[in-house]
Design a protein around this motif. Sequence first.
Motif, PDB file in Angstrom:
ATOM      1  N   THR A  73      -3.083   3.020  26.804  1.00  0.00           N
ATOM      2  CA  THR A  73      -4.329   3.628  27.299  1.00  0.00           C
ATOM      3  C   THR A  73      -4.007   4.847  28.163  1.00  0.00           C
ATOM      4  OG1 THR A  73      -5.100   1.351  27.491  1.00  0.00           O
ATOM      5  CG2 THR A  73      -6.569   3.062  28.326  1.00  0.00           C
ATOM      6  N   LYS A  74      -2.937   4.741  28.936  1.00  0.00           N
ATOM      7  CA  LYS A  74      -2.584   5.831  29.859  1.00  0.00           C
ATOM      8  C   LYS A  74      -2.266   7.140  29.127  1.00  0.00           C
ATOM      9  CE  LYS A  74      -0.272   6.141  34.213  1.00  0.00           C
ATOM     10  NZ  LYS A  74       0.762   5.665  35.109  1.00  0.00           N
ATOM     11  N   GLN A  75      -1.753   7.001  27.907  1.00  0.00           N
ATOM     12  CA  GLN A  75      -1.418   8.199  27.109  1.00  0.00           C
ATOM     13  C   GLN A  75      -2.596   9.163  26.986  1.00  0.00           C
ATOM     14  OE1 GLN A  75       1.664   8.783  26.011  1.00  0.00           O
ATOM     15  NE2 GLN A  75       2.258   6.811  26.897  1.00  0.00           N
ATOM     16  N   ILE A  76      -3.810   8.601  26.890  1.00  0.00           N
ATOM     17  CA  ILE A  76      -4.958   9.476  26.618  1.00  0.00           C
ATOM     18  C   ILE A  76      -5.695   9.934  27.885  1.00  0.00           C
ATOM     19  CG2 ILE A  76      -5.396   8.619  24.268  1.00  0.00           C
ATOM     20  CD1 ILE A  76      -7.689   6.904  25.622  1.00  0.00           C
ATOM     21  N   ILE A  77      -5.157   9.569  29.059  1.00  0.00           N
ATOM     22  CA  ILE A  77      -5.840   9.969  30.298  1.00  0.00           C
ATOM     23  C   ILE A  77      -5.482  11.409  30.658  1.00  0.00           C
ATOM     24  CG2 ILE A  77      -6.108   9.499  32.765  1.00  0.00           C
ATOM     25  CD1 ILE A  77      -5.420   6.575  32.151  1.00  0.00           C
ATOM     26  N   ASP A  78      -6.493  12.264  30.787  1.00  0.00           N
ATOM     27  CA  ASP A  78      -6.237  13.621  31.254  1.00  0.00           C
ATOM     28  C   ASP A  78      -7.175  13.914  32.432  1.00  0.00           C
ATOM     29  OD1 ASP A  78      -8.675  13.848  30.073  1.00  0.00           O
ATOM     30  OD2 ASP A  78      -8.008  15.089  28.401  1.00  0.00           O
ATOM     31  N   ILE A  79      -7.089  15.120  32.938  1.00  0.00           N
ATOM     32  CA  ILE A  79      -7.827  15.441  34.147  1.00  0.00           C
ATOM     33  C   ILE A  79      -9.345  15.363  33.926  1.00  0.00           C
ATOM     34  CG2 ILE A  79      -7.796  17.985  33.902  1.00  0.00           C
ATOM     35  CD1 ILE A  79      -7.038  16.054  37.150  1.00  0.00           C
ATOM     36  N   GLU A  80      -9.778  15.694  32.700  1.00  0.00           N
ATOM     37  CA  GLU A  80     -11.222  15.616  32.402  1.00  0.00           C
ATOM     38  C   GLU A  80     -11.702  14.171  32.492  1.00  0.00           C
ATOM     39  OE1 GLU A  80      -9.650  17.899  29.893  1.00  0.00           O
ATOM     40  OE2 GLU A  80     -10.232  19.393  31.401  1.00  0.00           O
ATOM     41  N   MET A  81     -10.864  13.278  31.988  1.00  0.00           N
ATOM     42  CA  MET A  81     -11.259  11.873  32.011  1.00  0.00           C
ATOM     43  C   MET A  81     -11.353  11.367  33.458  1.00  0.00           C
ATOM     44  SD  MET A  81      -9.525   8.592  30.244  1.00  0.00           S
ATOM     45  CE  MET A  81      -9.850   8.720  28.546  1.00  0.00           C
ATOM     46  N   ILE A  82     -10.373  11.741  34.269  1.00  0.00           N
ATOM     47  CA  ILE A  82     -10.405  11.330  35.685  1.00  0.00           C
ATOM     48  C   ILE A  82     -11.683  11.871  36.337  1.00  0.00           C
ATOM     49  CG2 ILE A  82      -9.246  11.569  37.921  1.00  0.00           C
ATOM     50  CD1 ILE A  82      -6.612  11.766  36.385  1.00  0.00           C
ATOM     51  N   HIS A  83     -11.968  13.125  36.005  1.00  0.00           N
ATOM     52  CA  HIS A  83     -13.157  13.768  36.552  1.00  0.00           C
ATOM     53  C   HIS A  83     -14.417  13.002  36.142  1.00  0.00           C
ATOM     54  CE1 HIS A  83     -16.053  17.126  37.186  1.00  0.00           C
ATOM     55  NE2 HIS A  83     -15.348  17.174  38.287  1.00  0.00           N
ATOM     56  N   ALA A  84     -14.464  12.584  34.885  1.00  0.00           N
ATOM     57  CA  ALA A  84     -15.644  11.853  34.392  1.00  0.00           C
ATOM     58  C   ALA A  84     -15.825  10.531  35.149  1.00  0.00           C
ATOM     59  CB  ALA A  84     -15.511  11.602  32.897  1.00  0.00           C
ATOM     60  N   PHE A  85     -14.737   9.851  35.423  1.00  0.00           N
ATOM     61  CA  PHE A  85     -14.839   8.593  36.173  1.00  0.00           C
ATOM     62  C   PHE A  85     -15.297   8.829  37.609  1.00  0.00           C
ATOM     63  CE2 PHE A  85     -12.273   6.525  32.846  1.00  0.00           C
ATOM     64  CZ  PHE A  85     -12.888   5.291  32.804  1.00  0.00           C
ATOM     65  N   MET A  86     -14.955  10.020  38.140  1.00  0.00           N
ATOM     66  CA  MET A  86     -15.256  10.279  39.547  1.00  0.00           C
ATOM     67  C   MET A  86     -16.563  11.025  39.765  1.00  0.00           C
ATOM     68  SD  MET A  86     -11.482  11.160  41.020  1.00  0.00           S
ATOM     69  CE  MET A  86     -12.058  11.228  42.713  1.00  0.00           C
ATOM     70  N   SER A  87     -17.259  11.379  38.676  1.00  0.00           N
ATOM     71  CA  SER A  87     -18.475  12.146  38.904  1.00  0.00           C
ATOM     72  C   SER A  87     -19.702  11.249  38.995  1.00  0.00           C
ATOM     73  CB  SER A  87     -18.657  13.224  37.834  1.00  0.00           C
ATOM     74  OG  SER A  87     -18.635  12.624  36.575  1.00  0.00           O
ATOM     75  N   ILE A  88     -20.669  11.744  39.782  1.00  0.00           N
ATOM     76  CA  ILE A  88     -21.920  11.018  39.994  1.00  0.00           C
ATOM     77  C   ILE A  88     -22.701  10.995  38.685  1.00  0.00           C
ATOM     78  CG2 ILE A  88     -24.165  11.167  41.164  1.00  0.00           C
ATOM     79  CD1 ILE A  88     -22.207  10.525  43.255  1.00  0.00           C
ATOM     80  N   LYS A  89     -23.096   9.820  38.254  1.00  0.00           N
ATOM     81  CA  LYS A  89     -23.892   9.686  37.025  1.00  0.00           C
ATOM     82  C   LYS A  89     -24.608   8.352  37.090  1.00  0.00           C
ATOM     83  CE  LYS A  89     -19.751   7.643  35.875  1.00  0.00           C
ATOM     84  NZ  LYS A  89     -18.340   7.894  35.983  1.00  0.00           N
ATOM     85  N   PRO A  90     -25.744   8.229  36.438  1.00  0.00           N
ATOM     86  CA  PRO A  90     -26.417   6.931  36.455  1.00  0.00           C
ATOM     87  C   PRO A  90     -25.590   5.884  35.720  1.00  0.00           C
ATOM     88  CG  PRO A  90     -27.577   8.497  35.048  1.00  0.00           C
ATOM     89  CD  PRO A  90     -26.490   9.246  35.696  1.00  0.00           C
ATOM     90  N   LEU A  91     -25.243   4.803  36.406  1.00  0.00           N
ATOM     91  CA  LEU A  91     -24.411   3.765  35.772  1.00  0.00           C
ATOM     92  C   LEU A  91     -25.259   2.751  35.029  1.00  0.00           C
ATOM     93  CD1 LEU A  91     -21.850   3.073  38.659  1.00  0.00           C
ATOM     94  CD2 LEU A  91     -21.618   4.634  36.736  1.00  0.00           C
ATOM     95  N   ILE A  92     -26.574   2.804  35.298  1.00  0.00           N
ATOM     96  CA  ILE A  92     -27.481   1.899  34.607  1.00  0.00           C
ATOM     97  C   ILE A  92     -28.421   2.754  33.773  1.00  0.00           C
ATOM     98  CG2 ILE A  92     -29.305   0.174  34.904  1.00  0.00           C
ATOM     99  CD1 ILE A  92     -27.896  -0.630  37.454  1.00  0.00           C
ATOM    100  N   ILE A  93     -28.366   2.532  32.477  1.00  0.00           N
ATOM    101  CA  ILE A  93     -29.164   3.433  31.618  1.00  0.00           C
ATOM    102  C   ILE A  93     -30.459   2.756  31.174  1.00  0.00           C
ATOM    103  CG2 ILE A  93     -29.149   4.833  29.531  1.00  0.00           C
ATOM    104  CD1 ILE A  93     -25.813   4.271  30.300  1.00  0.00           C
TER     105      ILE A  93
END
Length: 427
Positions: free
Chosen positions: A407-427
């Motif tokens: 799984t770690k192979q595919i982690i890049d800075i965009e992915m980290i950013h996506a996990f850390m950005s504010i977004k509705p977690l309940i859709i």
Amino acid sequence: MTTITHEKVESNDKKGIDYNAVIEQFGCQLITSDLLSKIKQLTGKDKLHPLLENNIFFAHRDLDILIDKCLREKQNNFYIYTGRGPSTPNLHIGHMIPFITAKYLQDLFGVPVIIQITDDEKYYHNAKIDINHNIFKDYAIENIKDIISCGFDMDKTFIFINSIPVVGMKDNLIKLHKRIKLNHIKNIFGFDDNDNMGRISFPVEQMTPAFASSFPTLLLKDDKLKLNTINGQLNYMLFYKHNDRNNDYTRTYDSQMTELQNMRCLIVAGIDQDPYFRTLRDIATKINEHKPIMIYSRFLGSLQGKDKKMSSSIDNSSIFLSDTPKQVTKKINSAFSGGQETLELHRQLGGNPDIDVAMQYIEFFSNDIATVIEIKDKFKKGELLSGELKKQCITLLNELLKTFNDTKQIIDIEMIHAFMSIKPLII
Ligand code: TRP
């Protein structure tokens, strides 16, 4: 003797920590097979994750309430909260236990996960007065990569670093600062007048994320409020101040807050984190919040023996996510063994699984509880040799590390950013 505080876990017994004593000291409940059966029944599973089945998560507070109020009524109206203090760049496999479990429960119940990375905690805690805070931010990012490698659902997971403010959280921080007295914190955490202010106020930082109302931009179902931000600030901040309580916007805000206060929090943590959360439970109802619910895990011992601490600064004391299969083999082969000195003695007297380190790893990570029991039994009878036990342990660990590494192979800075950005977690 067993000692557990929010920063120290120790036992001078080769069998490791006496968890019954800990439960008694802390006043938590045991996770019984009855509780696990109820969860299985409600989710239609015939078995749960081995970390639950093997009783590695052994203690709880109010898990029965989660089952009755959140699962039985089928609303799954809760989120999961866990965290990590980034004291080193690499996580060992013991650090992964809460994250593996949080990800498993996220999939099982379809609920959001919020992960706090406490760079501030580790900075305040460090004895060197002029150490650079940025070191801990760097560790935080490295740790986040390891955490993401558990396979969290990006749309339902929010990871934040404490030194970067989360919009909306400050209100509850302020509320808790007002409620909590210094002498209480000193008593619980053992601080004295020479401790820095950061350490003294930090407990409030770790408590705040245990209320859904701390995350109005993440946990609200209604799109209305969470999408109305101006320059990263919630709109209500502007309206709230200048309008009366009959204003539509203010009323919406109030009802949104009530909605959040009805959402429960399940904390997944090591038992050493209880001092923070039992303090919070005492305050919760006074500020109109539900008491957070927790499940607590045991600790994985050091490779040198269960009475030794597993330390991320001593390379040989644990298995790191970054270890190669060769390193794993070497480490497990030299790990403390409960086998006898010679083959003849082992066949004759049998081994002691309770003090055997490889056995403990198998207990923590094997997918199959029946096999665990069988291995234990055969080792005890002397039918299974220490080398054979270690071989099984090595295979198991290398398979586990491979899943993280893949799984770690595919982690890049965009992915980290996506996990850390504010977004509705309940859709
Ligand atoms: N204090 C924890 C540590 O030292 C990190 C942490 C922050 C945490 N928030 C949490 C752990 C919530 C469990 C649950 O690692």
